[in-house]
Design a protein around this motif. Structure first.
Motif, mmCIF file in Angstrom:
data_model
loop_
_atom_site.group_PDB
_atom_site.id
_atom_site.type_symbol
_atom_site.label_atom_id
_atom_site.label_comp_id
_atom_site.label_asym_id
_atom_site.label_seq_id
_atom_site.Cartn_x
_atom_site.Cartn_y
_atom_site.Cartn_z
ATOM 1 N N SER A 48 16.042 13.093 9.808
ATOM 2 C CA SER A 48 16.984 12.066 9.357
ATOM 3 C C SER A 48 18.363 12.335 9.947
ATOM 4 C CB SER A 48 17.075 12.060 7.826
ATOM 5 O OG SER A 48 15.834 11.718 7.253
ATOM 6 N N LEU A 49 18.922 11.320 10.586
ATOM 7 C CA LEU A 49 20.246 11.398 11.189
ATOM 8 C C LEU A 49 21.004 10.122 10.844
ATOM 9 C CD1 LEU A 49 19.216 12.638 14.753
ATOM 10 C CD2 LEU A 49 20.268 14.015 12.971
ATOM 11 N N VAL B 161 20.095 18.368 3.425
ATOM 12 C CA VAL B 161 19.396 18.049 2.191
ATOM 13 C C VAL B 161 17.930 17.749 2.461
ATOM 14 C CG1 VAL B 161 21.477 17.162 1.069
ATOM 15 C CG2 VAL B 161 20.000 15.593 2.349
ATOM 16 N N PHE B 162 17.162 17.709 1.392
ATOM 17 C CA PHE B 162 15.734 17.451 1.476
ATOM 18 C C PHE B 162 15.355 16.528 0.326
ATOM 19 C CE2 PHE B 162 11.367 19.258 0.300
ATOM 20 C CZ PHE B 162 10.687 18.438 1.177
ATOM 21 N N THR B 163 14.671 15.425 0.651
ATOM 22 C CA THR B 163 14.150 14.506 -0.356
ATOM 23 C C THR B 163 12.633 14.516 -0.242
ATOM 24 O OG1 THR B 163 16.123 13.116 -0.118
ATOM 25 C CG2 THR B 163 14.241 12.151 -1.263
ATOM 26 N N PRO B 164 11.942 15.324 -1.034
ATOM 27 C CA PRO B 164 10.493 15.481 -0.861
ATOM 28 C C PRO B 164 9.720 14.210 -1.191
ATOM 29 C CG PRO B 164 11.242 16.655 -2.806
ATOM 30 C CD PRO B 164 12.465 16.173 -2.113
ATOM 31 N N LEU C 275 23.612 19.895 -4.455
ATOM 32 C CA LEU C 275 22.931 18.748 -5.042
ATOM 33 C C LEU C 275 21.576 19.211 -5.564
ATOM 34 C CD1 LEU C 275 23.608 16.149 -2.206
ATOM 35 C CD2 LEU C 275 24.796 16.285 -4.391
ATOM 36 N N ARG C 276 21.277 18.891 -6.808
ATOM 37 C CA ARG C 276 19.977 19.229 -7.400
ATOM 38 C C ARG C 276 19.351 17.964 -7.970
ATOM 39 N NH1 ARG C 276 19.233 24.781 -7.899
ATOM 40 N NH2 ARG C 276 21.150 26.022 -7.849
ATOM 41 N N ASN C 277 18.274 17.538 -7.342
ATOM 42 C CA ASN C 277 17.544 16.359 -7.814
ATOM 43 C C ASN C 277 18.493 15.176 -8.053
ATOM 44 O OD1 ASN C 277 15.043 17.773 -7.846
ATOM 45 N ND2 ASN C 277 15.592 18.679 -9.824
ATOM 46 N N GLY D 39 19.974 19.960 -2.034
ATOM 47 C CA GLY D 39 20.520 20.598 -0.843
ATOM 48 C C GLY D 39 22.012 20.836 -0.976
ATOM 49 N N ILE D 40 22.689 20.870 0.162
ATOM 50 C CA ILE D 40 24.115 21.171 0.222
ATOM 51 C C ILE D 40 24.833 20.028 0.926
ATOM 52 C CG2 ILE D 40 25.862 22.771 1.121
ATOM 53 C CD1 ILE D 40 23.695 24.978 0.968
ATOM 54 N N GLN D 41 25.919 19.572 0.322
ATOM 55 C CA GLN D 41 26.757 18.523 0.902
ATOM 56 C C GLN D 41 28.174 19.071 1.018
ATOM 57 O OE1 GLN D 41 27.156 15.003 -1.469
ATOM 58 N NE2 GLN D 41 27.781 13.690 0.223
#
Length: 324
Positions: free
Chosen positions: A176-177, A244-247, A272-274, A314-316
């Motif tokens: 993702s970009l 970040v990761f959105t599973p 960021l958590r969920n 993830g981290i922002q």
């Protein structure tokens, strides 16, 4: 005997000997499990193993963490010792508890998985073949390392997959970009390691690129597949200020590491958590309360256990005003 008790007893029996690693596992699936998994004879050993492990893994995800760990060890999903006693010894060491306590947890775990199979798996949507729909694998662990210390950011991704259905020889992994006018990755470098081979990279949306990978051998149920992907961007304007990761699949653990360098390219950052996902190019995600205390040239490293599918972890960060 009540149906739940019968199914619980059959699950307990599966832990004996080599557990799910037993060569003739299909002979150990009793009538209650056959009914819960919607299986019919004749069934090949490969099919039996695939469908059984798929159901077990789904049920394990509903358990409390310690019960889940004990069930994974006892069944042979997480350990290859030839006896249940030896596998429980491993679990006792990992959880720092005596085996008597673990056996009590295992009894509760067997009931929990049995309840899941009776209430859910047996009523799953059925494919044309007559078998329940299910994920082909879940993510045992994923580590994304974002290195922002050079003018060209580098993202390194390592994934370990736990197959619940055998036979897959190719994977499609997204990158993702932010939206970019380029029709191809152009100056972006993509490298694959860990035995996999890159077949192609194609654009599938304004901010999504798909990488198709070929595995060195077909997936086998229960045998973890690990591979890595490294993506080098031509400049920071190719990326959003986040890693970040959105599973979309069940995920055991996500680890996120960001190197902000010295001088730091970020003025502030947060975890960021969920969180609710957002689209690139719109306003930034609302930062949660977990502000990060940044220290020059010290990487930020955060682990997320069981991140929720469809939500973002993830981290922002916010770029520093003088970031090169």
């Amino acid at each position: 005997m009540e149906p739940l008790e019968e199914l619980t007893d059959e699950l307990a029996a599966l832990h004996r000997g080599q557990g799910v690693r037993t060569g003739d596992i299909h002979r150990l699936i009793g009538p209650a499990l056959m009914a819960a998994l919607q299986l019919e004879d004749p069934l090949s050993p490969v099919q039996a193993r695939d469908y059984l492990i798929s159901g077990l893994v789904a049920g394990i995800r509903t358990l409390p963490p310690r019960q889940a760990t004990v069930f994974e060890f006892a069944s042979g999903l997480k350990s290859a010792e030839p006896t249940m006693a030896a596998r429980l010894d491993r679990a006792a060491s990992e959880l720092d508890r005596d085996t008597r306590t673990l056996r009590r947890w295992l009894e509760k775990a067997n009931v929990g998985v049995a309840i899941y199979l009776m209430r859910n798996h047996g009523h799953a949507e059925v494919e044309a073949s007559g078998h329940p729909r299910r994920d082909d694998w879940y993510i045992e662990s994923m580590w994304v390392e974002a290195d922002l210390r050079a003018r060209q950011p580098v993202f390194r991704i390592q994934k370990s997959l736990f197959p619940t259905v055998g036979g897959a020889t190719q994977l499609t992994e997204p990158i993702s970009l932010p939206p970019h006018p380029a029709e191809s990755l152009g100056d972006i470098s993509v490298a694959i390691y860990g035995g996999a081979r890159l077949i192609e990279v194609r654009r599938s949306g304004p901010s999504l690129w798909m990488t198709q990978l070929s595995l060195p051998a077909p997936m086998r149920v229960g045998e973890i597949v690990t591979f890595g992907l490294e993506c080098t961007l031509p400049a920071r304007d190719w990326m959003a200020p986040m890693s970040v990761f959105t599973p979309i699949r069940p995920t055991r653990e996500f680890r996120c590491t960001v190197h902000f360098g010295s001088p730091m390219v970020a003025q502030r950052a947060w975890i960021l958590r969920n969180a609710l996902p957002n689209f690139f190019g719109v306003e930034p995600m609302t930062p949660l309360a977990e502000e990060i205390d940044l220290a020059a040239d010290v990487p930020v490293d955060v682990r997320f256990t069981n991140p929720l599918p469809g939500l973002t972890s993830g981290i922002q960060w916010a770029w520093a005003d003088d970031a090169p």
